[in-house]
Design a protein around this motif. Structure first.
Motif: not given
Length: 315
Positions: A147-149, A141-144
């Motif tokens: 955060x995804x990792x 849900x995040x583009x960062x």
């Protein structure tokens, strides 16, 4: 994981990521030790089991990738890790119940045997790259990217989380759970009920070692995702303290594993934002936590709370 752009927010994010990744081995090993100790035996050999499981999982994943594909090869590795754990557990379960044999001494011998066997058989797999387990992308849900990792979750972690309440239910609501608790609390009463002490303890140790072997697969096929001779970092021995801290309760083993996993992530989290001072002290957090737990629980009154009555006693 690049968290520098997040500033100090990268520290809690890094600890969260480390908790989700690093707690899985603690969880499986502690649940396995909890099952074993509920039957009245201690398995200090889980450090060797953890290493043997990690090596077996990595080796099988590497050797079978051409035959079954890169998706299924790691799962075959997980199965191999569990079988390797059962192999060592069967040796421990038989030896520890022989006359005039101390299960603690057997556990120390199994650490040496299991780790030595893993180091010998694992030499060819130190350099090659084996296929890794897939992860659930909870941070999609995040583009960062950070955060995804951080929110990549291993299916083994979710399986371990599910096993904890199932084991709690197993001890409370099933016949075999009653047998294990009876054997662990009062072998004489269990023997009078016609329960085979040897059989129940043997199967408990083998099943506990199966879970510990899968804990090794978490290390080599997910995080850190390599096979080296120092991959376990003493987590098998720390699991014994973790079970005492959790009062031999599977649900509390889950929370304690998350605590240990978070402690393990403190050093890398601070390093990710450029804090390199006291790096080795932060990395020692899990071992310091283990020592503190042993100090806090050294009181006889505290230690006996929840402990199986026959734990550590010769029948």
């Amino acid at each position: 994981m690049a968290t520098e752009a997040l500033g100090w927010w990268g520290v809690p994010l890094g600890i969260l990521a480390g908790t989700l990744r690093g707690s899985a081995p603690f969880l499986f090993v502690s649940l396995g030790e909890c099952l074993t100790e509920k039957s009245g035996k201690i398995n200090l050999g889980l450090e060797g089991t953890l290493l043997m499981g990690a090596m077996s999982a990595y080796g099988v994943s590497y050797l079978t990738q051409g035959a079954v594909g890169e998706f299924w090869a790691p799962w075959l590795g997980v199965l191999a890790a569990g079988v390797a754990g059962m192999f060592l557990g069967s040796i421990h379960g038989w030896l520890a119940q022989q006359p005039r044999v101390n299960d603690v001494a057997v556990g120390i011998a199994m650490i040496i045997f299991g780790s030595g066997l893993a180091f010998f058989l694992g030499k060819p797999f130190i350099q090659p790259q084996a296929p890794q387990l897939f992860t659930f992308q909870l941070g999609a849900w995040s583009s960062n990217p950070a955060v995804q990792s951080a929110l990549k979750v291993s299916p083994l972690f979710l399986i371990g989380v599910a096993i904890a309440p199932l084991m709690q239910w197993f001890f409370r609501a099933t016949r075999w759970g009653l047998y294990i608790r009876a054997v662990g609390d009062s072998p004489e009463a269990a023997r009078a009920m016609g329960i085979s002490i040897f059989k129940v303890r043997f199967l408990s140790i083998v099943a506990g070692s199966f879970l510990a072997g899968i804990g090794g697969a978490c290390l080599s096929l997910y995080y850190p995702g390599v096979w080296t001779e120092r991959i376990s970092s003493g987590q098998g021995l720390m699991a014994v303290a973790l079970v005492i801290f959790a009062r031999w309760n599977p649900i509390q083993c889950l929370w304690a594993s998350l605590l240990f996993g978070g402690a393990q992530a403190i050093g890398p989290a601070f390093q990710s934002v450029g804090v390199n001072a006291y790096y080795y002290l932060f990395n020692a957090a899990p071992y310091i936590l283990t020592l503190l737990i042993m100090i806090v629980t050294c009181s006889p009154k505290r230690t006996l709370v929840g402990a199986p009555g026959a734990l550590g006693k010769d029948d």
